[in-house]
Design a protein around this motif. Sequence first.
Motif, PDB file in Angstrom:
ATOM      1  N   LEU A 145      29.786  24.117  38.193  1.00 22.30           N
ATOM      2  CA  LEU A 145      31.087  24.658  37.671  1.00 22.30           C
ATOM      3  C   LEU A 145      31.227  23.789  36.364  1.00 22.30           C
ATOM      4  CD1 LEU A 145      33.164  24.880  40.997  1.00 22.30           C
ATOM      5  CD2 LEU A 145      32.479  26.650  39.587  1.00 22.30           C
ATOM      6  N   GLY A 146      30.850  22.527  36.384  1.00 24.17           N
ATOM      7  CA  GLY A 146      31.091  21.811  35.202  1.00 24.17           C
ATOM      8  C   GLY A 146      30.327  22.419  34.033  1.00 24.17           C
ATOM      9  N   LEU A 147      29.169  23.050  34.313  1.00 19.77           N
ATOM     10  CA  LEU A 147      28.366  23.574  33.140  1.00 19.77           C
ATOM     11  C   LEU A 147      29.234  24.758  32.793  1.00 19.77           C
ATOM     12  CD1 LEU A 147      24.682  24.544  33.266  1.00 19.77           C
ATOM     13  CD2 LEU A 147      26.454  26.348  33.069  1.00 19.77           C
ATOM     14  N   LEU A 148      29.889  25.789  33.513  1.00 20.43           N
ATOM     15  CA  LEU A 148      30.712  26.747  33.142  1.00 20.43           C
ATOM     16  C   LEU A 148      31.987  26.421  32.487  1.00 20.43           C
ATOM     17  CD1 LEU A 148      30.241  28.993  36.298  1.00 20.43           C
ATOM     18  CD2 LEU A 148      29.074  29.282  34.088  1.00 20.43           C
ATOM     19  N   LYS A 149      32.431  25.140  32.914  1.00 20.77           N
ATOM     20  CA  LYS A 149      33.676  24.835  32.239  1.00 20.77           C
ATOM     21  C   LYS A 149      33.474  24.372  30.820  1.00 20.77           C
ATOM     22  CE  LYS A 149      37.576  21.654  32.727  1.00 20.77           C
ATOM     23  NZ  LYS A 149      38.200  20.570  33.655  1.00 20.77           N
ATOM     24  N   ALA A 150      32.166  23.769  30.702  1.00 18.47           N
ATOM     25  CA  ALA A 150      31.841  23.234  29.438  1.00 18.47           C
ATOM     26  C   ALA A 150      31.639  24.426  28.443  1.00 18.47           C
ATOM     27  CB  ALA A 150      30.660  22.257  29.527  1.00 18.47           C
ATOM     28  N   ALA A 151      31.261  25.461  29.060  1.00 22.62           N
ATOM     29  CA  ALA A 151      31.011  26.855  28.155  1.00 22.62           C
ATOM     30  C   ALA A 151      32.275  27.326  27.655  1.00 22.62           C
ATOM     31  CB  ALA A 151      29.936  27.573  29.023  1.00 22.62           C
ATOM     32  N   GLY A 152      33.404  27.276  28.215  1.00 22.79           N
ATOM     33  CA  GLY A 152      34.429  27.514  28.029  1.00 22.79           C
ATOM     34  C   GLY A 152      35.111  28.743  29.075  1.00 22.79           C
ATOM     35  N   ALA A 153      34.280  28.914  30.122  1.00 21.33           N
ATOM     36  CA  ALA A 153      34.587  29.945  31.048  1.00 21.33           C
ATOM     37  C   ALA A 153      35.196  29.358  32.237  1.00 21.33           C
ATOM     38  CB  ALA A 153      33.474  30.602  31.696  1.00 21.33           C
ATOM     39  N   ASP A 154      35.982  30.230  32.978  1.00 19.85           N
ATOM     40  CA  ASP A 154      36.606  29.888  34.395  1.00 19.85           C
ATOM     41  C   ASP A 154      35.484  30.219  35.491  1.00 19.85           C
ATOM     42  OD1 ASP A 154      39.057  29.261  33.520  1.00 19.85           O
ATOM     43  OD2 ASP A 154      39.495  31.330  33.521  1.00 19.85           O
ATOM     44  N   GLY A 155      34.932  29.136  35.781  1.00 22.96           N
ATOM     45  CA  GLY A 155      33.969  29.100  36.894  1.00 22.96           C
ATOM     46  C   GLY A 155      34.453  29.222  38.391  1.00 22.96           C
ATOM     47  N   VAL A 156      33.797  30.157  39.151  1.00 22.03           N
ATOM     48  CA  VAL A 156      33.964  30.447  40.400  1.00 22.03           C
ATOM     49  C   VAL A 156      32.799  30.280  41.406  1.00 22.03           C
ATOM     50  CG1 VAL A 156      34.922  32.505  42.202  1.00 22.03           C
ATOM     51  CG2 VAL A 156      35.804  32.012  39.913  1.00 22.03           C
ATOM     52  N   VAL A 157      32.755  29.693  42.440  1.00 21.78           N
ATOM     53  CA  VAL A 157      31.689  29.587  43.481  1.00 21.78           C
ATOM     54  C   VAL A 157      31.719  31.069  44.251  1.00 21.78           C
ATOM     55  CG1 VAL A 157      30.750  28.405  45.275  1.00 21.78           C
ATOM     56  CG2 VAL A 157      31.715  27.176  43.606  1.00 21.78           C
ATOM     57  N   LEU A 158      30.599  31.726  44.147  1.00 22.24           N
ATOM     58  CA  LEU A 158      30.698  32.843  44.909  1.00 22.24           C
ATOM     59  C   LEU A 158      29.260  33.318  45.324  1.00 22.24           C
ATOM     60  CD1 LEU A 158      32.297  35.811  45.399  1.00 22.24           C
ATOM     61  CD2 LEU A 158      31.332  36.568  43.204  1.00 22.24           C
ATOM     62  N   ASP A 159      29.220  33.889  46.656  1.00 14.38           N
ATOM     63  CA  ASP A 159      28.176  34.398  47.179  1.00 14.38           C
ATOM     64  C   ASP A 159      28.216  36.056  47.060  1.00 14.38           C
ATOM     65  OD1 ASP A 159      25.923  35.504  48.834  1.00 14.38           O
ATOM     66  OD2 ASP A 159      26.606  34.548  50.649  1.00 14.38           O
ATOM     67  N   GLY A 160      27.253  36.404  46.168  1.00  7.98           N
ATOM     68  CA  GLY A 160      27.366  37.819  45.891  1.00  7.98           C
ATOM     69  C   GLY A 160      26.957  38.762  47.003  1.00  7.98           C
ATOM     70  N   LEU A 161      26.436  38.161  48.218  1.00  9.97           N
ATOM     71  CA  LEU A 161      26.419  39.208  49.411  1.00  9.97           C
ATOM     72  C   LEU A 161      27.550  39.264  50.335  1.00  9.97           C
ATOM     73  CD1 LEU A 161      22.653  38.091  50.103  1.00  9.97           C
ATOM     74  CD2 LEU A 161      23.522  40.096  48.668  1.00  9.97           C
ATOM     75  N   ASP A 162      28.628  38.457  49.888  1.00 11.45           N
ATOM     76  CA  ASP A 162      29.859  38.461  50.768  1.00 11.45           C
ATOM     77  C   ASP A 162      30.969  39.469  50.124  1.00 11.45           C
ATOM     78  OD1 ASP A 162      32.146  37.753  51.803  1.00 11.45           O
ATOM     79  OD2 ASP A 162      32.035  35.767  51.936  1.00 11.45           O
ATOM     80  N   GLY A 163      30.733  40.637  50.557  1.00 14.24           N
ATOM     81  CA  GLY A 163      31.681  41.648  50.163  1.00 14.24           C
ATOM     82  C   GLY A 163      33.211  41.355  49.847  1.00 14.24           C
ATOM     83  N   ALA A 164      33.688  40.603  51.021  1.00 14.73           N
ATOM     84  CA  ALA A 164      35.324  40.496  50.930  1.00 14.73           C
ATOM     85  C   ALA A 164      35.200  39.349  49.773  1.00 14.73           C
ATOM     86  CB  ALA A 164      35.744  39.698  52.078  1.00 14.73           C
ATOM     87  N   ALA A 165      34.443  38.369  49.742  1.00 12.82           N
ATOM     88  CA  ALA A 165      34.746  37.200  48.576  1.00 12.82           C
ATOM     89  C   ALA A 165      34.623  37.622  47.201  1.00 12.82           C
ATOM     90  CB  ALA A 165      33.653  36.190  48.818  1.00 12.82           C
ATOM     91  N   VAL A 166      33.757  38.767  46.935  1.00 13.28           N
ATOM     92  CA  VAL A 166      33.500  39.299  45.850  1.00 13.28           C
ATOM     93  C   VAL A 166      34.817  40.244  45.369  1.00 13.28           C
ATOM     94  CG1 VAL A 166      32.079  41.230  44.546  1.00 13.28           C
ATOM     95  CG2 VAL A 166      30.984  39.581  45.982  1.00 13.28           C
ATOM     96  N   GLY A 167      35.164  40.857  46.279  1.00 12.57           N
ATOM     97  CA  GLY A 167      36.395  41.761  46.084  1.00 12.57           C
ATOM     98  C   GLY A 167      37.717  40.822  45.664  1.00 12.57           C
ATOM     99  N   GLU A 168      37.665  39.796  46.298  1.00 10.62           N
ATOM    100  CA  GLU A 168      38.838  38.814  46.069  1.00 10.62           C
ATOM    101  C   GLU A 168      38.554  38.084  44.760  1.00 10.62           C
ATOM    102  OE1 GLU A 168      40.784  34.480  47.833  1.00 10.62           O
ATOM    103  OE2 GLU A 168      39.269  35.610  49.047  1.00 10.62           O
ATOM    104  N   ALA A 169      37.458  37.582  44.341  1.00 12.01           N
ATOM    105  CA  ALA A 169      37.129  37.141  42.990  1.00 12.01           C
ATOM    106  C   ALA A 169      37.389  38.059  41.911  1.00 12.01           C
ATOM    107  CB  ALA A 169      35.769  36.504  43.127  1.00 12.01           C
ATOM    108  N   VAL A 170      37.128  39.194  41.906  1.00 15.81           N
ATOM    109  CA  VAL A 170      37.274  40.307  40.881  1.00 15.81           C
ATOM    110  C   VAL A 170      38.784  40.719  40.737  1.00 15.81           C
ATOM    111  CG1 VAL A 170      36.691  42.615  40.372  1.00 15.81           C
ATOM    112  CG2 VAL A 170      35.001  41.118  41.023  1.00 15.81           C
TER     113      VAL A 170
END
Length: 310
Positions: A37-62
Amino acid sequence: MRVFVAGGSGVLGRRLVPQLVARGHQVTATTTSAGKLGLLKAAGADGVVLDGLDGAAVGEAVALAKPDVIVHQMTAISMAHAGKPDIKHPDKWFAKTNRLRTEGTDHLLAAAEAVGVPHFVAQGYASWNGIRQGGWVKTEEDPLDLLEGTAANVGLKALSRIEDLVLKIGGAIMRYGAFYGPGAIDDQVELVRKRQYPLVGKGTGYSSWVHLDDAASATVLAVEQKATGVFNIVDDDPAPASDWLPYLAQCAGAKPPLRIPVWLARPLAGDQAVVMMTEGRGFSNAKAKRELGWKLQYPSWRQGFKAELS
């Protein structure tokens, strides 16, 4: 634009996210590791920990990100996820990546539909896998080789399915060549230095390469232009293994690669390696340059390998 990069901490994501941010886009980028997450923050992005195989979590993040475009770069090819590279058994080596390219794609597409995301860009592949008929360099109009009857077929079919689904909704498929650049070919270079990456047969099979920074810049253009269709994202210099592999060894300060016959390579390395080295077809980037206005920092792997390994 608000850009949702699924797989933002992978080898391509780490080059893509900063380019998007530098061009003024608001980026939400996913990672499977809280440690990144720190790497993504340093790049200027909002980082989210996400398991791409968890459909509910993907839907919520999007839904929370409310993006104008989703960029699908989810893979699990790194040694941390997939273990030691196993080109003889790509079905096993790419098992989780293949799930991300099937189930993960379905989850992202469902989330895009639910939230009303108007554009979708996904990762494809175009290195050595052009149809093994006719010339050595293929365009987007030529079929891909799915290597039916081999261990590579399941992964190549998963990529073909992504193309069908994304094109159906008016999205863009970025058929990337073989990546090189920071963190992309460290394992291959190690094998080259140990003389454990031999040429097969006469090494007549063609491959196409692309530097990670060039792949990222093409993806930014596809995002900004809301591009539709298939694009081969490769450099200007498709070449046979007999050219690029000895040059890679030279740039890596290694001895020239050994050469082994096809009959020995097949049981040792499998069908995919034999096809790539002896019959592979490379790809043309003319469409991407023409339609996206893409300009390459590294027009040839000859420049790129030298810059990367010097």
